[in-house]
Enzyme design. Structure first.
Site, PDB file in Angstrom:
ATOM      1  CD  GLN A   1      -2.606  -1.256   2.602  1.00 41.00           C
ATOM      2  OE1 GLN A   1      -2.578  -2.181   3.322  1.00 41.00           O
ATOM      3  NE2 GLN A   1      -3.218  -0.190   3.101  1.00 41.00           N
TER       4      GLN A   1
ATOM      5  NE  ARG B   1     -13.116  -0.236   4.951  1.00 40.78           N
ATOM      6  CZ  ARG B   1     -13.914  -0.894   3.944  1.00 40.78           C
ATOM      7  NH1 ARG B   1     -14.002  -2.243   3.959  1.00 40.78           N
ATOM      8  NH2 ARG B   1     -14.333  -0.050   3.169  1.00 40.78           N
ATOM      9  CB  CYS B   2      -8.482   1.502  12.209  1.00 41.99           C
ATOM     10  SG  CYS B   2      -7.885   2.157  13.463  1.00 41.99           S
TER      11      CYS B   2
ATOM     12  CD  GLU C   1      -9.975   5.182   9.015  1.00 39.78           C
ATOM     13  OE1 GLU C   1      -8.965   4.521   8.236  1.00 39.78           O
ATOM     14  OE2 GLU C   1      -9.933   5.780   9.874  1.00 39.78           O
TER      15      GLU C   1
END
Ligand code: CDP
Length: 780
Positions: free
Chosen positions: A217, A364-365, A734
């Site tokens: 990523q 996802r945070c 998120e």
């Protein structure tokens, strides 16, 4: 002339440009890439969580047909590569020399002509271990006399971190009428992306160039780190991040297997590939959460909150590998005061090494925001129950008022904008809250179990202003380079790297909106360090707040040059021109204009004297602040009083991420993230036995929600633009993973509150509820 309808600019719910490629099976994922002469890696993995390595015998494996090399920790040690730096300034074993520190840790690597030969040869490697006592609970790891996991550190204590005003909090706790205190465990969970992690390293001996295809990523950051660690010039390193099947934070990490692949390619001069099997991925890649939280909230008897105190013990696994910005070892957990107007707050966190894989990534945070939102939203419900107050009323009483923005929180953040009351009231209206409470009262009289759970969360996303945000010293910002070709077609490149979020569409929409060029004529590229401008990557919902802004800024720079060219073509002064999306026209004479396409052509064929030809720009955007998206979720749960099985009857999600670039994509993000929040609340946990054996190392034992289990979602929005973002947009990817777990747990606990139940730790397995119903005499 161009209209917004034609160009599909901001606000249009266009289908994703990347979808035809993905849904027809034409995505190019890492495992689709085959290079001539490619070799394959397999790893011998440790059966023990903690053990001394007494001996390693690779002779048999080495002599098997098709085996090209066998690599041990000692081989790497000779190259000074047995350890590698982590993202959190710790170091991590690439391959172990003396001992293993978690189960399934890679111990020996085999390089062979095909993946099956490599696996067979790995099985022929003989490793003799001497088991050591394993430490799997971070609270026990911090006790005196606990076995030491890291001899190089001499302690299992990773670090102590605190924030806030301790004295002020203590004073306010003394003034309080009521204090609620609760211990929570936020379970260790797996980042269950569709595509497991993988790498192909290719060192070209002639060119002296290392190309690494990687499910990453953050390709640019990886390139810099490889350069710093190996001393190889950065221009000789190329990281390509191909299509990625989900990352959610788990693909920010650089895994030891990647380093071994690079070493193997340098050793052999051939491309070397390694793709984790699903079980290897589940047992060794970076975990999320694993926080033991004690929350205390002080309030007045009318429900007005005063102060918040939170203590955490964090499990790091065997190495500190959390992907957090340097100045925030526990990420942005200090958003824990949430949507409420606290006078003071204090947070302290201690981290422990355990015999488990490292990680602590922002699944996802936005760096521990999920744990923070859960803590405050559970505490607010507990306080409401103690005060016998409606949880909605308690929240409405304590929300930061919409006229108090920008708002400085008790833990120091300056919230950019918000209207928490509007979001909650909208959610209450959508779900018919008053009626539901009446229904609940009636049902309780009949002995039925129904609960309503609210979560009014606030997030902090868009890392970040670079004076406070960096990863390993690399400042956090984001980039966009736009080139307009002579025919008005555009290529735009970014430092970010989507993993399914739809950047090829939304970033094209931003540029379309700014320049009046239809999205069909705009190609967005990410994920190649040789071609894309430097950026810190995609995670923590930072892409829209940073790269989305960079796209707008770069497009505006182009517009400035376009104005000069238009003035030249129309033979007027620049200040006599007016911009209307897609063209400059002469003020007061709208029929005299030049379109952006005509201007682009002129940029290459007829530029004004003294102005350099071409039409392109690059922007490195350093955000002045984070963005603070928020929302209110309400969940209705029915619990079967015979079995304890909870069923989500209805779920309303009102989200506010400021201006929505693509409402369809935003909806998709929220649906997906809600499913993940549902999984966290009801199904998921990585479980270890006391010896550190992973009992949930595959999808048969670790359940993630499918379409069958996942409830239906009712979604809506409020729009409170970010005042500092060029488009008024905030991140959203998120939000629902962050906000929803508390709504589910609040609903289940609310269904059982009249029985004296105050808290149940996630995941809310039916057996846990069954046990409670049995204890309370509901089930005979
Ligand atoms: O960093 P990441 O892409 O994971 O998260 P994000 O910035 O929240 O964006 C997720 C997706 O939603 C992207 O395609 C965004 O452009 C889109 N989005 C949007 O259309 N409008 C917003 N206000 C926020 C995100």
């Amino acid at each position: 002339m161009s209209t917004q309808k034609v160009i599909h600019g901001i606000g249009h719910a266009v289908k994703r440009k990347e979808d035809p490629r993905f849904i027809t099976g034409n995505g190019r994922y890492l495992d689709d890439i085959k290079l001539p002469g490619m070799l394959y890696l397999a790893f011998v993995r440790s059966p023990y969580a903690h053990a001394k390595i007494k001996s390693i015998n690779v002779e048999k494996a080495k002599n098997m047909p098709g085996v090209v090399a066998v690599i041990t920790g000692k081989d790497l040690q000779a190259l000074n590569l047995a350890w590698m730096p982590t993202l959190a300034n710790d170091k991590q074993m690439v391959l172990p020399v003396d001992k293993v520190v978690y189960q399934s840790q890679a111990v020996v690597a085999v390089v062979a002509e095909d993946p099956y030969l490599a696996k067979d040869a790995a099985e022929a490697v003989e490793v003799e271990y001497e088991p050591l006592p394993a430490v799997v609970d971070p609270r026990k790891a911090l006790e005196k006399g606990a076995p030491i996991i890291r001899e190089d550190k001499g302690t299992n204590h990773v670090l102590h971190w605190e924030a806030g005003n301790k004295e002020e909090v203590e004073k306010l706790f003394k003034e309080a009428d009521i204090v609620v205190r609760q211990e929570f465990y936020y379970p260790r969970i797996h980042v269950a992306y569709m595509e497991p992690c993988g790498v192909i390293a290719h060192y070209d001996r002639i060119a002296g160039k290392l190309t690494v295809y990687m499910t990453t990523q953050a390709p640019h950051a990886v390139r810099t780190v490889i350069s710093l660690v190996t001393g190889m010039p950065e221009n000789n390193i190329r990281i390509i991040s191909p299509d990625i099947g989900g990352g959610f934070g788990g693909k920010v990490y650089v895994y030891p297997e990647y380093v071994v692949a690079i070493v193997a390619s340098i050793m052999t001069g051939r491309p070397v590939k390694y793709v984790f099997s699903r079980s290897e991925d589940m047992q060794t890649t970076a975990f999320a959460r694993d926080f033991y939280i004690t929350g205390e909230l002080a309030a007045k008897k009318d429900g007005k909150v005063l102060a918040l105190r939170v203590k955490v013990i964090a499990d790091h696994g065997a190495f500190q590998g959390d992907a957090n910005p340097s100045k925030f070892p526990y990420g942005l957990f200090t958003i824990v005061t949430g949507a409420y107007d606290f006078k003071a707050a204090f947070v302290e966190i201690d981290g422990a090494y355990t015999n488990k894989p490292p990680g602590g990534i922002a699944y996802r945070c936005s760096f521990r925001v999920t744990e923070a939102a859960y803590t405050i939203e559970r505490l607010m419900d507990i306080l409401a129950h103690e005060l016998k107050m409606d949880p909605a009323e308690l929240r409405l009483k304590n929300f930061i008022p919409s006229n108090k923005f920008p708002y400085k929180s008790a833990l120091g953040w300056e919230y950019d904008s918000g209207n928490y009351e509007a979001a909650l009231r909208k959610a209450m209206e959508l779900i018919n809250y008053e009626e539901l409470r009446k229904e609940q009262e009636e049902k309780r009289k009949k002995g039925e179990l129904m609960g309503i759970g609210i979560s009014s969360f606030v997030e902090i996303v868009g890392a970040g202003p670079s004076h406070i945000f960096d990863i390993l010293g690399i400042k956090m910002f984001e980039s966009c380079e736009i080139r307009i070709h002579p025919t008005g077609a555009v290529i735009a490149r970014f430092g970010t790297r989507a993993q399914g979020q739809g950047h090829e569409t939304t970033f094209a929409q931003v540029i379309a909106d700014e320049l009046g060029i239809p999205i069909e004529k705009i190609t967005v590229e990410e994920g190649d360090t040789d071609t894309c401008p430097y950026g810190l990557g995609t995670y923590a919902s930072r892409s829209t707040p940073t790269a989305g802004a960079a796209a707008a800024v770069a497009a505006r720079k182009i517009k400035e040059k376009a104005r000069k060219i238009a003035a030249h073509l129309l033979e007027v002064r620049e200040e006599d021109l007016e911009w209307e999306r897609g063209r400059f026209y002469v003020k007061g004479v709208p029929s005299k204009f030049k379109t952006i396409e005509e201007i682009a052509f002129a940029a290459y064929t007829n530029p004004p004297p003294g102005l350099e030809p071409g039409l392109e720009a690059v922007a490195y955007y350093n955000p002045p602040n984070m963005t603070f998206p928020f929302g209110s979720y309400i969940c209705v749960v029915d619990i079967d009083k015979q079995t304890g099985i909870p069923k989500v009857r209805k779920f309303v999600a009102v989200d506010d991420c400021g201006v929505r670039i693509n409402p369809l994509i935003v909806e998709g993000q929220i649906h997906g993230a809600l499913a993940m929040g549902f999984g966290t609340a009801f199904l998921e946990q990585i479980i270890y036995d006391e010896n550190g054996n992973n009992l949930t190392g595959n999808f048969a034992d670790y359940t993630i929600p499918t379409a069958v289990e996942t409830p239906k979602w009712i979604t809506d929005q409020t729009v409170t633009p970010s005042p500092h973002h060029p488009l008024g947009a905030k991140g959203v990817g998120e939000s629902a993973t962050v906000g929803s777990p508390a709504a589910f747990v609040n609903a289940v606990v609310d269904a059982l509150a009249h029985l004296g139940v105050r808290h149940i730790d996630m995941p809310l397995y039916p057996w846990k509820i069954y046990k409670i119903l049995k204890e309370k005499g509901v089930i005979k």
